[in-house]
Scaffold this motif. Sequence first.
Motif, PDB file in Angstrom:
ATOM      1  N   TYR A 124      25.405  96.465  39.266  1.00  0.00           N
ATOM      2  CA  TYR A 124      24.581  97.498  39.890  1.00  0.00           C
ATOM      3  C   TYR A 124      24.590  97.350  41.417  1.00  0.00           C
ATOM      4  CZ  TYR A 124      22.414  99.685  35.800  1.00  0.00           C
ATOM      5  OH  TYR A 124      22.186 100.423  34.668  1.00  0.00           O
ATOM      6  N   SER A 125      24.472  96.118  41.909  1.00  0.00           N
ATOM      7  CA  SER A 125      24.419  95.912  43.366  1.00  0.00           C
ATOM      8  C   SER A 125      25.711  96.313  44.046  1.00  0.00           C
ATOM      9  CB  SER A 125      24.125  94.437  43.666  1.00  0.00           C
ATOM     10  OG  SER A 125      25.228  93.602  43.324  1.00  0.00           O
ATOM     11  N   ASN A 126      26.800  96.300  43.284  1.00  0.00           N
ATOM     12  CA  ASN A 126      28.104  96.653  43.862  1.00  0.00           C
ATOM     13  C   ASN A 126      28.399  98.138  43.736  1.00  0.00           C
ATOM     14  OD1 ASN A 126      30.703  96.246  44.974  1.00  0.00           O
ATOM     15  ND2 ASN A 126      31.592  96.120  42.937  1.00  0.00           N
ATOM     16  N   LYS A 127      28.075  98.723  42.586  1.00  0.00           N
ATOM     17  CA  LYS A 127      28.459 100.104  42.318  1.00  0.00           C
ATOM     18  C   LYS A 127      27.309 101.091  42.508  1.00  0.00           C
ATOM     19  CE  LYS A 127      32.137  98.838  39.076  1.00  0.00           C
ATOM     20  NZ  LYS A 127      33.197  99.209  39.995  1.00  0.00           N
ATOM     21  N   ALA A 128      26.075 100.670  42.287  1.00  0.00           N
ATOM     22  CA  ALA A 128      24.921 101.577  42.433  1.00  0.00           C
ATOM     23  C   ALA A 128      23.727 100.804  42.971  1.00  0.00           C
ATOM     24  CB  ALA A 128      24.595 102.234  41.096  1.00  0.00           C
ATOM     25  N   PRO A 129      23.801 100.315  44.207  1.00  0.00           N
ATOM     26  CA  PRO A 129      22.703  99.492  44.740  1.00  0.00           C
ATOM     27  C   PRO A 129      21.381 100.249  44.849  1.00  0.00           C
ATOM     28  CG  PRO A 129      24.269 100.070  46.472  1.00  0.00           C
ATOM     29  CD  PRO A 129      24.892 100.478  45.175  1.00  0.00           C
ATOM     30  N   TYR A 130      21.436 101.566  44.958  1.00  0.00           N
ATOM     31  CA  TYR A 130      20.199 102.340  45.059  1.00  0.00           C
ATOM     32  C   TYR A 130      19.356 102.246  43.790  1.00  0.00           C
ATOM     33  CZ  TYR A 130      23.138 105.592  42.447  1.00  0.00           C
ATOM     34  OH  TYR A 130      23.972 106.154  41.511  1.00  0.00           O
ATOM     35  N   MET A 131      19.987 101.885  42.657  1.00  0.00           N
ATOM     36  CA  MET A 131      19.253 101.770  41.399  1.00  0.00           C
ATOM     37  C   MET A 131      18.345 100.552  41.378  1.00  0.00           C
ATOM     38  SD  MET A 131      20.005 104.331  39.379  1.00  0.00           S
ATOM     39  CE  MET A 131      19.597 103.720  37.758  1.00  0.00           C
ATOM     40  N   ILE A 132      18.694  99.514  42.153  1.00  0.00           N
ATOM     41  CA  ILE A 132      17.881  98.293  42.156  1.00  0.00           C
ATOM     42  C   ILE A 132      17.455  97.960  43.583  1.00  0.00           C
ATOM     43  CG2 ILE A 132      18.876  97.322  40.045  1.00  0.00           C
ATOM     44  CD1 ILE A 132      20.703  95.633  41.774  1.00  0.00           C
ATOM     45  N   SER A 133      17.190  98.978  44.364  1.00  0.00           N
ATOM     46  CA  SER A 133      16.758  98.774  45.745  1.00  0.00           C
ATOM     47  C   SER A 133      15.474  97.955  45.774  1.00  0.00           C
ATOM     48  CB  SER A 133      16.549 100.122  46.431  1.00  0.00           C
ATOM     49  OG  SER A 133      15.944  99.958  47.692  1.00  0.00           O
ATOM     50  N   LEU A 134      15.418  97.016  46.706  1.00  0.00           N
ATOM     51  CA  LEU A 134      14.242  96.161  46.807  1.00  0.00           C
ATOM     52  C   LEU A 134      13.026  96.927  47.317  1.00  0.00           C
ATOM     53  CD1 LEU A 134      15.801  92.869  48.226  1.00  0.00           C
ATOM     54  CD2 LEU A 134      15.278  93.463  45.855  1.00  0.00           C
ATOM     55  N   LYS A 135      13.229  98.094  47.876  1.00  0.00           N
ATOM     56  CA  LYS A 135      12.084  98.891  48.303  1.00  0.00           C
ATOM     57  C   LYS A 135      11.382  99.514  47.109  1.00  0.00           C
ATOM     58  CE  LYS A 135      10.626 102.687  51.277  1.00  0.00           C
ATOM     59  NZ  LYS A 135      11.039 103.746  52.215  1.00  0.00           N
ATOM     60  N   THR A 136      12.153 100.010  46.157  1.00  0.00           N
ATOM     61  CA  THR A 136      11.568 100.631  44.966  1.00  0.00           C
ATOM     62  C   THR A 136      11.239  99.600  43.893  1.00  0.00           C
ATOM     63  OG1 THR A 136      13.811 101.057  44.131  1.00  0.00           O
ATOM     64  CG2 THR A 136      12.740 102.816  45.381  1.00  0.00           C
ATOM     65  N   LEU A 137      11.969  98.495  43.870  1.00  0.00           N
ATOM     66  CA  LEU A 137      11.729  97.428  42.877  1.00  0.00           C
ATOM     67  C   LEU A 137      11.547  96.099  43.605  1.00  0.00           C
ATOM     68  CD1 LEU A 137      14.498  98.440  40.293  1.00  0.00           C
ATOM     69  CD2 LEU A 137      12.055  98.965  40.146  1.00  0.00           C
ATOM     70  N   PRO A 138      10.491  95.941  44.403  1.00  0.00           N
ATOM     71  CA  PRO A 138      10.348  94.727  45.208  1.00  0.00           C
ATOM     72  C   PRO A 138      10.153  93.466  44.380  1.00  0.00           C
ATOM     73  CG  PRO A 138       8.348  96.068  45.314  1.00  0.00           C
ATOM     74  CD  PRO A 138       9.371  96.880  44.604  1.00  0.00           C
ATOM     75  N   HIS A 139       9.637  93.604  43.139  1.00  0.00           N
ATOM     76  CA  HIS A 139       9.399  92.421  42.312  1.00  0.00           C
ATOM     77  C   HIS A 139      10.703  91.733  41.886  1.00  0.00           C
ATOM     78  CE1 HIS A 139      10.079  95.732  39.510  1.00  0.00           C
ATOM     79  NE2 HIS A 139      10.469  94.817  38.620  1.00  0.00           N
ATOM     80  N   LEU A 140      11.838  92.446  41.975  1.00  0.00           N
ATOM     81  CA  LEU A 140      13.113  91.833  41.599  1.00  0.00           C
ATOM     82  C   LEU A 140      13.469  90.658  42.511  1.00  0.00           C
ATOM     83  CD1 LEU A 140      15.441  94.878  40.756  1.00  0.00           C
ATOM     84  CD2 LEU A 140      14.307  93.310  39.177  1.00  0.00           C
ATOM     85  N   LEU A 141      12.995  90.710  43.753  1.00  0.00           N
ATOM     86  CA  LEU A 141      13.323  89.645  44.695  1.00  0.00           C
ATOM     87  C   LEU A 141      12.815  88.293  44.203  1.00  0.00           C
ATOM     88  CD1 LEU A 141      14.504  88.744  47.368  1.00  0.00           C
ATOM     89  CD2 LEU A 141      12.367  89.405  48.492  1.00  0.00           C
ATOM     90  N   ASN A 142      11.660  88.283  43.530  1.00  0.00           N
ATOM     91  CA  ASN A 142      11.118  87.016  43.024  1.00  0.00           C
ATOM     92  C   ASN A 142      12.024  86.410  41.960  1.00  0.00           C
ATOM     93  OD1 ASN A 142       8.819  87.127  44.658  1.00  0.00           O
ATOM     94  ND2 ASN A 142       7.765  88.482  43.204  1.00  0.00           N
TER      95      ASN A 142
END
Length: 590
Positions: A124-142
């Motif tokens: 996803y980060s390579n082909k569609a990074p907007y799907m897992i953007s840290l702005k919309t999904l900030p909890h992923l960073l943890n």
Amino acid sequence: MSTAGSPGRGRTASQTPISYTNTNTNTNILNTDNDLNLNSEIPDNSFQLIEPLPIKVSSTNNNNNNNTTQHKNTLQYSLANLNIFQNLPRETLRGCDDLTRMEMSLNSNIIDEMKWALKKYLTYSNKAPYMISLKTLPHLLNYFKRFIINLMPIIDQFNDTIPDSIKDDLQMGITSLLILRNLAQDMESVQILTKDSDVKQFLLFVLVKFNKDHDKTFFKNYPFLNEILHYTMDLMEAISTYIAPAKKDDPFFQNLISILNRTKDRALIISILRSLSRLLVRSKEDEESAADNLDDETLSTIVNSLLISVDSELIITSFDFLYQYCLPGNRRIEKLLNNKKRFKVFQAILPEYLTYNVKTPNYSQINTREVKLTKRLRPPPPKQPPTLTPGLFEDLLKLKEHERSTAWLRCCFEPVIDQEYTQIQLWKSYEATFAKAVHEKGEKLGPAVEFIKNVPHAFPDAAAMVIVDPVTEQKRFVIKGIQPRHKALSISQGRVLAKWTKTSTESKFIKENKNTEKACQEKLPELTFPTNLSDVSKVTCTFLCLISNDSKGKGLEVCQVIKPLVIHQLADIPMLNTTLSEYMDNTPNI
């Protein structure tokens, strides 16, 4: 049998299988005879009629395995035949979406599940990074932070062989680092990363580790450290803009400088220079900043990289750093150019890089080309005499014989000393023009012999001749000294131009003949001037204009030394006149 269930469903008791086969004596089985009255209505919730069926699972007892399998098959068969499952939409068979499934896998703490989820996040980060953007999904960073922080004790063990027990943690940590590196290319995501102290702490840890143990081989683990370092550098490059300007003794800046002075890795050098350039943004000359940590050795290292003329990317990156370094004021320009070796480098490369990969005009093709004029050439004479205009034909037809033939010859032929025309062609042309019209008037044309004898009367220097071919010995009867005109003249014009001399006839002919080509110069090869500048040329112009603002120091001195060469480049590349206008204004005439 009576219907059962709620109104509108149309279900009967027989439609819902509710009995189970007794496969285990310890299992409570629903008795349809005692527990279900077939004459009564079934409640609206069909699940209330099903009792939970406990299933024993044992990995050591084959009998228990067989019993468990039987229970499982029976339960699946019974559930599958319930009306409530038969009428479910097919879309429900898909389960949860990918992002939810991936997040659940990370929460499971099962190695294979987490590795699968990280692999999906990487895609996803390579082909569609907007799907897992840290702005919309900030909890992923943890989630990702947990894996990269686990890398820190592993990196400390890189001097030794990595045990198999932590190889999964190493792999998941590197994958998480790469995911963050890809997400950092998005402006909104990198702003989230910039604010996270754990991420910055990890980046600094890697820089310090590599700087401290740079000379160690790390044996088989060096590829892991090298991969981690490159991902770290990419992240550092992304966040450096948002933590600028760097203060004096900034640990990020200091470690980057130290690695730059020691490494020979081209990719690392370019990435470090980009990070350093961004860390110097918005720094001021009258305030302490990270630029104060730059010593002569570091500046010379960066300036020397400009000498690698085959690497345009390295040249552009080096100029970008030097521009940011010199931008605040003249004091830094003076420090940069005060070194003699660096002064000589700039003196040599600045004029040259103004034309980097720019195709200049090819003057050699003109220098080797002989300049000469083309000759004035007359077109070849026509093979047939010109056609008479109706008015000129009527004027000639009114004349008597001999006068008519004389006038026609002068109107349609011209005297040229080295030309000839055959007697038979001359007579046939005259005969074809007037024979019919003269016969209609009741007159006759003169004999051919008389016509030929009349030619010298029309042109005094023309003569009837017999020429014998020396090879074939064949005879040719010609009129020497005449040729057909391109356009017929009037009777009076023909009378004037009937006589000529060697000195005047040529000029009369040329003046009268409009088809004569004018003398002109041969066309020279065209010079093609460039219309675009290369990226190296653009950054060179920008840097040159910047140092020209040092009106009293070394910047002005460099600009004056190279100005004769720069003016020469302006002649070759007109576009430089616009981009170097500031330099030309700031540099006095020499």
